[in-house]
Design an enzyme around this catalytic site. Sequence first.
Site, PDB file in Angstrom:
ATOM      1  N   SER A 185     -25.992  83.507 104.494  1.00  0.00           N
ATOM      2  CA  SER A 185     -24.849  84.351 104.871  1.00  0.00           C
ATOM      3  C   SER A 185     -24.238  85.173 104.167  1.00  0.00           C
ATOM      4  O   SER A 185     -23.799  86.422 104.307  1.00  0.00           O
ATOM      5  CB  SER A 185     -23.807  83.098 105.522  1.00  0.00           C
ATOM      6  OG  SER A 185     -23.324  82.466 104.392  1.00  0.00           O
ATOM      7  N   HIS A 218     -28.932  76.293 107.028  1.00  0.00           N
ATOM      8  CA  HIS A 218     -28.093  76.945 106.281  1.00  0.00           C
ATOM      9  C   HIS A 218     -26.927  76.363 107.071  1.00  0.00           C
ATOM     10  O   HIS A 218     -26.657  75.006 106.934  1.00  0.00           O
ATOM     11  CB  HIS A 218     -28.056  78.425 106.516  1.00  0.00           C
ATOM     12  CG  HIS A 218     -27.181  78.998 105.560  1.00  0.00           C
ATOM     13  ND1 HIS A 218     -26.523  78.589 104.517  1.00  0.00           N
ATOM     14  CD2 HIS A 218     -26.567  80.291 105.660  1.00  0.00           C
ATOM     15  CE1 HIS A 218     -25.566  79.388 104.046  1.00  0.00           C
ATOM     16  NE2 HIS A 218     -25.485  80.392 104.721  1.00  0.00           N
ATOM     17  N   HIS A 225     -31.055  71.128  98.010  1.00  0.00           N
ATOM     18  CA  HIS A 225     -30.345  72.663  97.928  1.00  0.00           C
ATOM     19  C   HIS A 225     -31.551  73.417  97.053  1.00  0.00           C
ATOM     20  O   HIS A 225     -32.259  73.170  96.301  1.00  0.00           O
ATOM     21  CB  HIS A 225     -29.192  72.332  97.221  1.00  0.00           C
ATOM     22  CG  HIS A 225     -28.182  73.630  97.182  1.00  0.00           C
ATOM     23  ND1 HIS A 225     -28.129  74.904  96.763  1.00  0.00           N
ATOM     24  CD2 HIS A 225     -27.363  73.650  98.023  1.00  0.00           C
ATOM     25  CE1 HIS A 225     -27.383  75.540  96.979  1.00  0.00           C
ATOM     26  NE2 HIS A 225     -26.756  74.920  97.619  1.00  0.00           N
ATOM     27  N   ARG A 237     -18.738  70.107  96.168  1.00  0.00           N
ATOM     28  CA  ARG A 237     -17.841  70.380  97.601  1.00  0.00           C
ATOM     29  C   ARG A 237     -18.013  68.973  98.434  1.00  0.00           C
ATOM     30  O   ARG A 237     -17.326  68.596  99.200  1.00  0.00           O
ATOM     31  CB  ARG A 237     -18.539  71.325  98.143  1.00  0.00           C
ATOM     32  CG  ARG A 237     -18.324  72.821  97.574  1.00  0.00           C
ATOM     33  CD  ARG A 237     -19.090  73.851  98.227  1.00  0.00           C
ATOM     34  NE  ARG A 237     -20.391  73.622  98.261  1.00  0.00           N
ATOM     35  CZ  ARG A 237     -21.262  74.188  99.056  1.00  0.00           C
ATOM     36  NH1 ARG A 237     -20.891  75.434  99.650  1.00  0.00           N
ATOM     37  NH2 ARG A 237     -22.728  74.066  98.930  1.00  0.00           N
ATOM     38  N   ASP A 259     -22.841  69.988 103.384  1.00  0.00           N
ATOM     39  CA  ASP A 259     -23.106  69.565 104.631  1.00  0.00           C
ATOM     40  C   ASP A 259     -23.001  67.921 104.810  1.00  0.00           C
ATOM     41  O   ASP A 259     -22.954  67.363 106.066  1.00  0.00           O
ATOM     42  CB  ASP A 259     -24.059  70.141 105.692  1.00  0.00           C
ATOM     43  CG  ASP A 259     -23.771  71.627 105.430  1.00  0.00           C
ATOM     44  OD1 ASP A 259     -22.726  72.129 105.670  1.00  0.00           O
ATOM     45  OD2 ASP A 259     -24.665  72.355 105.287  1.00  0.00           O
TER      46      ASP A 259
HETATM   47  N1  HAX Z   1     -35.388  66.431 103.556  1.00  0.00           N
HETATM   48  C1  HAX Z   1     -36.689  66.293 103.656  1.00  0.00           C
HETATM   49  N2  HAX Z   1     -37.355  67.253 102.805  1.00  0.00           N
HETATM   50  C2  HAX Z   1     -36.577  67.995 102.095  1.00  0.00           C
HETATM   51  C3  HAX Z   1     -35.264  68.111 101.966  1.00  0.00           C
HETATM   52  C4  HAX Z   1     -34.540  67.087 102.922  1.00  0.00           C
HETATM   53  N3  HAX Z   1     -33.257  67.203 102.812  1.00  0.00           N
HETATM   54  N4  HAX Z   1     -34.935  69.084 100.822  1.00  0.00           N
HETATM   55  C5  HAX Z   1     -36.126  69.638 100.659  1.00  0.00           C
HETATM   56  N5  HAX Z   1     -37.193  69.136 101.171  1.00  0.00           N
HETATM   57  C6  HAX Z   1     -38.536  69.660 101.218  1.00  0.00           C
HETATM   58  C7  HAX Z   1     -38.584  71.089 101.727  1.00  0.00           C
HETATM   59  O1  HAX Z   1     -38.739  71.133 103.073  1.00  0.00           O
HETATM   60  C8  HAX Z   1     -39.973  71.298 100.935  1.00  0.00           C
HETATM   61  O2  HAX Z   1     -41.199  70.805 101.781  1.00  0.00           O
HETATM   62  P1  HAX Z   1     -42.176  71.828 101.704  1.00  0.00           P
HETATM   63  O3  HAX Z   1     -42.899  71.738 100.446  1.00  0.00           O
HETATM   64  O4  HAX Z   1     -43.187  70.801 102.719  1.00  0.00           O
HETATM   65  O5  HAX Z   1     -42.162  73.040 102.594  1.00  0.00           O
HETATM   66  C9  HAX Z   1     -39.830  70.752  99.388  1.00  0.00           C
HETATM   67  O6  HAX Z   1     -38.914  69.646  99.890  1.00  0.00           O
HETATM   68  C10 HAX Z   1     -39.448  71.543  98.463  1.00  0.00           C
HETATM   69  O7  HAX Z   1     -38.192  72.087  98.943  1.00  0.00           O
HETATM   70  P2  HAX Z   1     -37.065  72.323  97.780  1.00  0.00           P
HETATM   71  O8  HAX Z   1     -37.529  73.692  96.895  1.00  0.00           O
HETATM   72  O9  HAX Z   1     -36.370  71.195  97.116  1.00  0.00           O
HETATM   73  O10 HAX Z   1     -35.833  73.080  98.833  1.00  0.00           O
HETATM   74  P3  HAX Z   1     -35.933  74.540  99.135  1.00  0.00           P
HETATM   75  O11 HAX Z   1     -35.179  75.395  98.274  1.00  0.00           O
HETATM   76  O12 HAX Z   1     -37.067  75.086 100.046  1.00  0.00           O
HETATM   77  O13 HAX Z   1     -34.915  74.483 100.506  1.00  0.00           O
HETATM   78  C11 HAX Z   1     -32.947  73.395 101.503  1.00  0.00           C
HETATM   79  C12 HAX Z   1     -33.381  74.001 100.411  1.00  0.00           C
HETATM   80  C13 HAX Z   1     -31.328  73.241 101.619  1.00  0.00           C
HETATM   81  C14 HAX Z   1     -33.382  74.387 102.977  1.00  0.00           C
HETATM   82  C15 HAX Z   1     -33.674  72.055 102.051  1.00  0.00           C
HETATM   83  O14 HAX Z   1     -33.267  71.151 100.768  1.00  0.00           O
HETATM   84  C16 HAX Z   1     -33.419  71.560 103.296  1.00  0.00           C
HETATM   85  O15 HAX Z   1     -34.125  71.687 104.370  1.00  0.00           O
HETATM   86  N6  HAX Z   1     -32.299  70.371 103.565  1.00  0.00           N
HETATM   87  C17 HAX Z   1     -32.074  69.958 104.612  1.00  0.00           C
HETATM   88  C18 HAX Z   1     -31.187  70.684 105.315  1.00  0.00           C
HETATM   89  C19 HAX Z   1     -29.685  71.257 104.678  1.00  0.00           C
HETATM   90  O16 HAX Z   1     -29.037  70.272 104.493  1.00  0.00           O
HETATM   91  N7  HAX Z   1     -29.440  72.410 104.762  1.00  0.00           N
HETATM   92  C20 HAX Z   1     -28.198  72.853 104.196  1.00  0.00           C
HETATM   93  C21 HAX Z   1     -27.970  73.490 102.901  1.00  0.00           C
HETATM   94  C22 HAX Z   1     -26.843  73.685 102.298  1.00  0.00           C
HETATM   95  C23 HAX Z   1     -26.180  74.909 103.004  1.00  0.00           C
HETATM   96  O17 HAX Z   1     -26.667  76.027 102.911  1.00  0.00           O
HETATM   97  N8  HAX Z   1     -25.391  74.860 103.827  1.00  0.00           N
HETATM   98  O18 HAX Z   1     -25.044  75.934 104.536  1.00  0.00           O
END
Ligand code: HAX
Length: 438
Positions: free
Chosen positions: A241, A271, A317, A326, A372
């Site tokens: 965002s 996000h 994250h 937070r 979140d």
């Molecule tokens: N559950 C399952 N798998 C997860 C995970 C979770 N909570 N967090 C990371 N992973 C997985 C990723 O999907 C990725 O898998 P692949 O290699 O198969 O693609 C792997 O672990 C490595 O990911 P990473 O490098 O640790 O994390 P990224 O930087 O790629 O992604 C995310 C960060 C926040 C998008 C990710 O941790 C996620 O999807 N979390 C769950 C959704 C979430 O909580 N989002 C909110 C984040 C905070 C925010 O922005 N709020 O607005």
Amino acid sequence: MILYDKIAAQLPEWRERVRRLTKEHGEVVVDKVTVGQVYGGMRDVKVLVTDISYVDPAEGIRFRGYSIPEVLSLLPKPDGADMPYVGGLYYLLLTGEIPNKAQAEEVEAEWRKRASIPSYVYDVLRAMPPETHPMTLFSQGILALQVGSKFAQKYHQGMKKDEYWVPALEDSLDLTAKLPILGAFIYRLKYRDGTEPRWDASLDYGANFAQMIQVENQKEYAELARLYFILHSDHESGNVSAHTMHLVGSALSDPYLSFSAAMNGLAGPLHGLANQECLGWLLDVIQKFGGVPTREQLYQFAWDTLNAGKVIPGYGHAVLRVPDPRFTAQMQFAQQRFPEDDLVRLAQLVYEVVPQVLREQGKAKNPAPNVDAISGTLQYHYGVREFDFYTVLFGIGRALGVTANYVWARALGQPIERPKSVTTRMLEEIVEKALQVA
Ligand code: HAX
């Protein structure tokens, strides 16, 4: 106006610092970029500048150098309240200084003057099909307000580059004043009687949101609203965002156009939508087990989620490598006020179990909770239970940080953003050359 005066006084020094860096030291190398980063969402590549907040991977967010506990204790509060004025946080983000009470109240007074929405905006939203997602309505409502942009008007009348930040600040104050009303109207339209909210001049920003959203316990919810908007305001500039706001704004699109775009990014499930997904996941657990499960049951449920190819929302994250402060601040709020609430007990149990599951799976770089993991639980407790609305709350808070960044980006003359792309073949050639040299 105090914000104008403060920023105007700081500008010559900031402009000189930026001039020196870009004109005298523009060739100094900041970072190298790997093939993995080019194909990997630019993770960790240092190509954005902001002085408004910084996320330390090992500590979490600092707003203008202040940690969350410091912000919550140092910012002035309304009489008898635990949580600070949102206006004080906006003052801090925009000026870098902790305001006194009068200064925080001056920002609140600016919002009061601007807190109204033209009736055609309500008509636009009423014309939408009832099943429209609240974030779509929110983004549309912001776009509908764009006709009032002072930045756009001044730009088309002809304005010097040095002056861009002045109408940018005006728009930012207008926009941030109108967003709680817009959000509350969307809530009423979708889930209540559809009436138009009215700003109460005797109340602060957070308390106004509490009365406009018509919750039962307005005094307590006002505390949560202030905490929530402050915590969600900013998370440096690389998140979707904030980066969208910056990118669109760099084309000199006004704050309304830029913020509407930013909200479309916030609406993504990885996000801002994660807060809705997270509460849904917690409620699924409660429903499946008829209440808070045992540790073993939860452990299995978390594994079932992963084995179904899904993520566990609220965990992980892109930058942070520790529990999000937070999350901690909101968990403390809940533990102090309603520790016996089933969802709070469950959120606590999830916090004890899920990091272990993610560590065992071995994929997530950060198995700890993010913002979140708990935010929906608090809303649910106070009766805001329509969880597809939660990202709108996030958006109202996020406006504070991204508009502060917008004002400073214009003040410092940040240029249009235009990174360079390469083809996959080019990357393969770069790799081949690197292998030959090695
Ligand atoms: N559950 C399952 N798998 C997860 C995970 C979770 N909570 N967090 C990371 N992973 C997985 C990723 O999907 C990725 O898998 P692949 O290699 O198969 O693609 C792997 O672990 C490595 O990911 P990473 O490098 O640790 O994390 P990224 O930087 O790629 O992604 C995310 C960060 C926040 C998008 C990710 O941790 C996620 O999807 N979390 C769950 C959704 C979430 O909580 N989002 C909110 C984040 C905070 C925010 O922005 N709020 O607005």
